[in-house]
Design an enzyme around this catalytic site. Structure first.
Site, mmCIF file in Angstrom:
data_model
loop_
_atom_site.group_PDB
_atom_site.id
_atom_site.type_symbol
_atom_site.label_atom_id
_atom_site.label_comp_id
_atom_site.label_asym_id
_atom_site.label_seq_id
_atom_site.Cartn_x
_atom_site.Cartn_y
_atom_site.Cartn_z
ATOM 1 N N GLN A 207 36.576 75.867 50.422
ATOM 2 C CA GLN A 207 37.923 75.431 50.794
ATOM 3 C C GLN A 207 38.058 73.926 50.572
ATOM 4 O O GLN A 207 39.039 73.463 49.987
ATOM 5 C CB GLN A 207 38.179 75.778 52.272
ATOM 6 N N HIS B 151 33.294 74.910 55.578
ATOM 7 C CA HIS B 151 33.959 75.779 54.594
ATOM 8 C C HIS B 151 34.071 74.985 53.279
ATOM 9 O O HIS B 151 35.162 74.558 52.893
ATOM 10 C CB HIS B 151 35.336 76.171 55.140
ATOM 11 N N ARG C 124 41.710 77.863 45.163
ATOM 12 C CA ARG C 124 40.410 78.419 45.571
ATOM 13 C C ARG C 124 39.722 79.048 44.362
ATOM 14 O O ARG C 124 38.532 78.873 44.131
ATOM 15 C CB ARG C 124 40.591 79.458 46.688
ATOM 16 N N ARG D 287 29.905 84.860 53.963
ATOM 17 C CA ARG D 287 30.756 84.377 55.064
ATOM 18 C C ARG D 287 30.125 84.846 56.353
ATOM 19 O O ARG D 287 30.019 86.052 56.591
ATOM 20 C CB ARG D 287 32.180 84.927 54.912
ATOM 21 N N CYS E 121 44.813 75.745 55.026
ATOM 22 C CA CYS E 121 43.902 76.594 54.256
ATOM 23 C C CYS E 121 44.328 78.059 54.274
ATOM 24 O O CYS E 121 43.900 78.825 53.413
ATOM 25 C CB CYS E 121 42.487 76.458 54.809
ATOM 26 N N ASP F 285 45.137 73.531 60.438
ATOM 27 C CA ASP F 285 44.481 74.844 60.389
ATOM 28 C C ASP F 285 44.716 75.511 61.742
ATOM 29 O O ASP F 285 45.185 74.863 62.693
ATOM 30 C CB ASP F 285 42.975 74.653 60.102
HETATM 31 N N1 CP Z 1 41.238 80.078 53.519
HETATM 32 C C1 CP Z 1 40.410 81.157 53.564
HETATM 33 O O1 CP Z 1 39.200 81.056 53.500
HETATM 34 O O2 CP Z 1 41.071 82.355 53.646
HETATM 35 P P1 CP Z 1 40.387 83.784 53.935
HETATM 36 O O3 CP Z 1 39.857 83.728 55.344
HETATM 37 O O4 CP Z 1 41.496 84.782 53.783
HETATM 38 O O5 CP Z 1 39.283 83.996 52.943
HETATM 39 N N1 NVA Z 2 39.074 77.720 60.751
HETATM 40 C C1 NVA Z 2 39.420 79.043 60.284
HETATM 41 C C2 NVA Z 2 39.515 79.046 58.790
HETATM 42 C C3 NVA Z 2 39.866 80.365 58.178
HETATM 43 C C4 NVA Z 2 39.884 80.320 56.683
HETATM 44 C C5 NVA Z 2 38.394 80.056 60.774
HETATM 45 O O1 NVA Z 2 37.202 79.741 60.741
HETATM 46 O O2 NVA Z 2 38.793 81.139 61.200
#
Ligand code: CP
Ligand code: NVA
Length: 309
Positions: free
Chosen positions: A133, A130, A293, A103, A265, A225
């Site tokens: 997701q 993502h 997930r 990430r 999400c 989101d």
């Molecule tokens: N939806 C998602 O990726 O959640 P987290 O940021 O908690 O991993």
């Molecule tokens: N769009 C959000 C998604 C988190 C899972 C972010 O990038 O923070």
């Protein structure tokens, strides 16, 4: 040859459907007592530059359920690109583990990890997309409607990483997507062009509007989101001024089909992009989506780490 999982744009529609079918089977198997140890002896390194609940726990449990192990590497620990170059991190991790999930802030970093890693690399969220997701979202929609092709999804809010993966995945499998974003917060032009190309091949469609009410008319799915993603905190005040007309509330939901499902999400900023009434209400499927997930990622892990097609 190792395979990475960086973007749903890289997969064919039959590969996406194959992963969803595998996830459905792995989920049923797990619910009826457990999965076989398809990843026995395998380890996944999980590199995080940002916080996470779902991604971290669902990957860790997916590995454990399949007989493997996962190792969490926190933002401070390895200093990806700071303490050590991204390429060297990839080269070193490749000597110890069987897969890397990362990430990152800059999407270029997950691409660079994949370039220099000898083992598969999975994008666990970047500023661009993502895909884990997106796959879990398609699995959830498939479970709710028994199909993906022709399902109408209205995305309401920021044209962000989550929307990019929904556009790529949804357009590959024939969904009809309308995105309602404030002016200046639409998805990137090149993302729209790619998604429209995929939709032309699958019989789906991709449209954009500035009108949330117009977007949800006839929708089977409403998706939203956060307005401010991780890494954009400095823009929060400005975004809070721009986004309120794009809140998913009861009035907006009543403009969709009676059977509409509402997705997010998570994490949610309750009272901003979605109201308590909607996220806790009868249309919401957000916790099924969060659970999925884990099932979707099992399918990805088995494909990449056990070499299953
Ligand atoms: N939806 C998602 O990726 O959640 P987290 O940021 O908690 O991993
Ligand atoms: N769009 C959000 C998604 C988190 C899972 C972010 O990038 O923070």
């Amino acid at each position: 040859m190792k395979t990475d999982f960086l973007s749903l744009a890289d997969l064919s529609s039959s590969e996406i459907i194959g992963l969803i079918e595998r996830a459905v089977a792995l989920k049923a198997e797990w619910k009826s007592g457990g999965n076989p140890p398809l990843l026995a002896g395998k380890t996944l390194a999980m590199v995080f530059q940002k916080p996470s609940l779902r991604t971290r726990v669902s990957f860790e449990m997916a590995m454990r359920h399949l007989g493997g192990a996962a190792m969490y590497l926190s933002p401070d620990e390895i200093g990806l690109g700071k303490r050590e170059s991204v390429a060297d991190v990839a080269r070193v991790l490749s000597r110890y583990v069987d897969g890397i999930m990362a990430r990152v802030f800059a999407h270029a970093h997950v691409v660079e990890l994949a370039r220099y890693s000898r083992v598969p690399v999975i994008n666990g969220l970047s500023d661009y997309s993502h895909p884990c997701q997106g796959l879990a979202d398609l699995l959830t929609i498939y479970e709710k409607f028994g199909r993906l092709s022709g399902v109408r999804l209205a995305y309401v809010g920021d044209g962000n990483n989550v929307l990019t993966s929904l556009l790529f995945g949804g357009s590959k499998v024939g969904m009809r997507i309308v995105s309602a974003n404030p002016p200046g917060y639409e998805p990137a032009q090149e993302v729209l062009e790619q998604a429209r190309g995929f939709a032309a091949a699958s019989g789906g469609s991709v449209d954009v509007t500035h009108d949330a009410h117009e977007a949800v008319r006839g929708a089977d799915v409403i998706y939203t989101d956060v307005w401010t993603s991780m890494g954009q905190e400095a823009e929060r005040e400005q975004r809070l001024r721009v986004f309120p007309p794009y809140q998913v509330n009861s009035r907006l939901v009543s403009g969709a089909q009676p059977h509409v499902v509402v997705m997010h999400c998570l994490p949610a900023h309750r009272g901003e992009e979605i109201t308590d009434e909607v996220i806790d209400g009868p249309h919401s499927v957000v916790f099924d989506q969060a659970e999925n997930r884990m099932h979707a990622q099992k399918a990805i892990l088995v494909r990449l780490l056990a070499g299953e097609a």
